[in-house]
Design a protein around this motif. Structure first.
Motif, PDB file in Angstrom:
ATOM      1  N   VAL A 101       0.852  -1.172   0.000  1.00 44.17           N
ATOM      2  CA  VAL A 101       0.000   0.000   0.000  1.00 44.17           C
ATOM      3  C   VAL A 101       0.894   1.229   0.000  1.00 44.17           C
ATOM      4  O   VAL A 101       1.799   1.350   0.824  1.00 44.17           O
ATOM      5  CB  VAL A 101      -0.940   0.022   1.225  1.00 44.17           C
ATOM      6  CG1 VAL A 101      -1.775   1.281   1.241  1.00 44.17           C
ATOM      7  CG2 VAL A 101      -1.803  -1.218   1.254  1.00 44.17           C
ATOM      8  N   GLU A 102       0.658   2.138  -0.899  1.00 45.65           N
ATOM      9  CA  GLU A 102       1.402   3.371  -0.953  1.00 45.65           C
ATOM     10  C   GLU A 102       0.436   4.515  -0.722  1.00 45.65           C
ATOM     11  O   GLU A 102      -0.617   4.596  -1.341  1.00 45.65           O
ATOM     12  CB  GLU A 102       2.068   3.561  -2.322  1.00 45.65           C
ATOM     13  CG  GLU A 102       3.206   2.599  -2.569  1.00 45.65           C
ATOM     14  CD  GLU A 102       3.888   2.883  -3.907  1.00 45.65           C
ATOM     15  OE1 GLU A 102       3.902   4.051  -4.330  1.00 45.65           O
ATOM     16  OE2 GLU A 102       4.380   1.934  -4.490  1.00 45.65           O
ATOM     17  N   ILE A 103       0.836   5.386   0.172  1.00 41.60           N
ATOM     18  CA  ILE A 103       0.013   6.572   0.454  1.00 41.60           C
ATOM     19  C   ILE A 103       0.834   7.789   0.061  1.00 41.60           C
ATOM     20  O   ILE A 103       1.935   8.014   0.545  1.00 41.60           O
ATOM     21  CB  ILE A 103      -0.363   6.640   1.934  1.00 41.60           C
ATOM     22  CG1 ILE A 103      -1.170   5.399   2.319  1.00 41.60           C
ATOM     23  CG2 ILE A 103      -1.130   7.925   2.215  1.00 41.60           C
ATOM     24  CD1 ILE A 103      -1.512   5.329   3.773  1.00 41.60           C
ATOM     25  N   VAL A 104       0.308   8.551  -0.839  1.00 42.08           N
ATOM     26  CA  VAL A 104       0.985   9.755  -1.304  1.00 42.08           C
ATOM     27  C   VAL A 104       0.165  10.961  -0.868  1.00 42.08           C
ATOM     28  O   VAL A 104      -1.005  11.056  -1.195  1.00 42.08           O
ATOM     29  CB  VAL A 104       1.135   9.736  -2.820  1.00 42.08           C
ATOM     30  CG1 VAL A 104       1.804  11.013  -3.316  1.00 42.08           C
ATOM     31  CG2 VAL A 104       1.895   8.502  -3.271  1.00 42.08           C
ATOM     32  N   LEU A 105       0.813  11.832  -0.134  1.00 44.61           N
ATOM     33  CA  LEU A 105       0.139  13.038   0.325  1.00 44.61           C
ATOM     34  C   LEU A 105       0.669  14.223  -0.464  1.00 44.61           C
ATOM     35  O   LEU A 105       1.860  14.479  -0.488  1.00 44.61           O
ATOM     36  CB  LEU A 105       0.383  13.269   1.814  1.00 44.61           C
ATOM     37  CG  LEU A 105      -0.166  12.194   2.749  1.00 44.61           C
ATOM     38  CD1 LEU A 105       0.253  12.484   4.173  1.00 44.61           C
ATOM     39  CD2 LEU A 105      -1.672  12.150   2.647  1.00 44.61           C
TER      40      LEU A 105
END
Length: 128
Positions: free
Chosen positions: A122-126
């Motif tokens: 899972v990659e979370i990009v803010l």
């Protein structure tokens, strides 16, 4: 009034001829008694139909028949639905047992044995 009476007599005569033809076509005497019984009931309805229509009972008889037919169909539908729900629950349990084996294995373990990977990335990009 004459036309009504003529039509009523014509219907009775036509039914009597039809009844005779059907009775002559039946091969066995055992069947004939049941056909005669049924045709006698229908003949009574044909003979009484003018009286029923004058008294307004023909609509009542039709509605009673429709109501009974509807109730029977509803009961049959409800019974079939209950049977399908039971079959569906059994199929779900069967498939659940197939996936888990004897109930001690984890379904994810079975996927790994088949060559699949249970790793999840899972990659979370803010964006700021």
């Amino acid at each position: 009034m004459k036309e009504f009476l003529y039509g009523w007599i014509r219907d009775i005569a036509f039914y009597a001829i039809l009844m005779t033809v059907i009775l002559h076509l039946l091969p066995e005497e055992g069947q004939k008694k049941y056909v005669r019984f049924f045709m006698g009931i229908v003949l009574m309805l044909v003979v009484l139909s003018p009286l029923l229509s004058v008294a307004g009972l023909s609509g009542t008889l039709d509605s009673i028949y429709a109501e009974q037919t509807y109730d029977e169909e509803l009961q049959d539908f409800t019974r079939r639905q209950a049977e399908l729900e039971v079959d569906y629950a059994r199929e779900i349990e069967k498939r659940k047992q197939e996936l888990t084996g004897d109930g001690t294995e984890n379904p994810a373990d079975g996927e790994e044995e088949q060559g699949g990977s249970s790793d999840i990335k899972v990659e979370i990009v803010l964006d700021e």
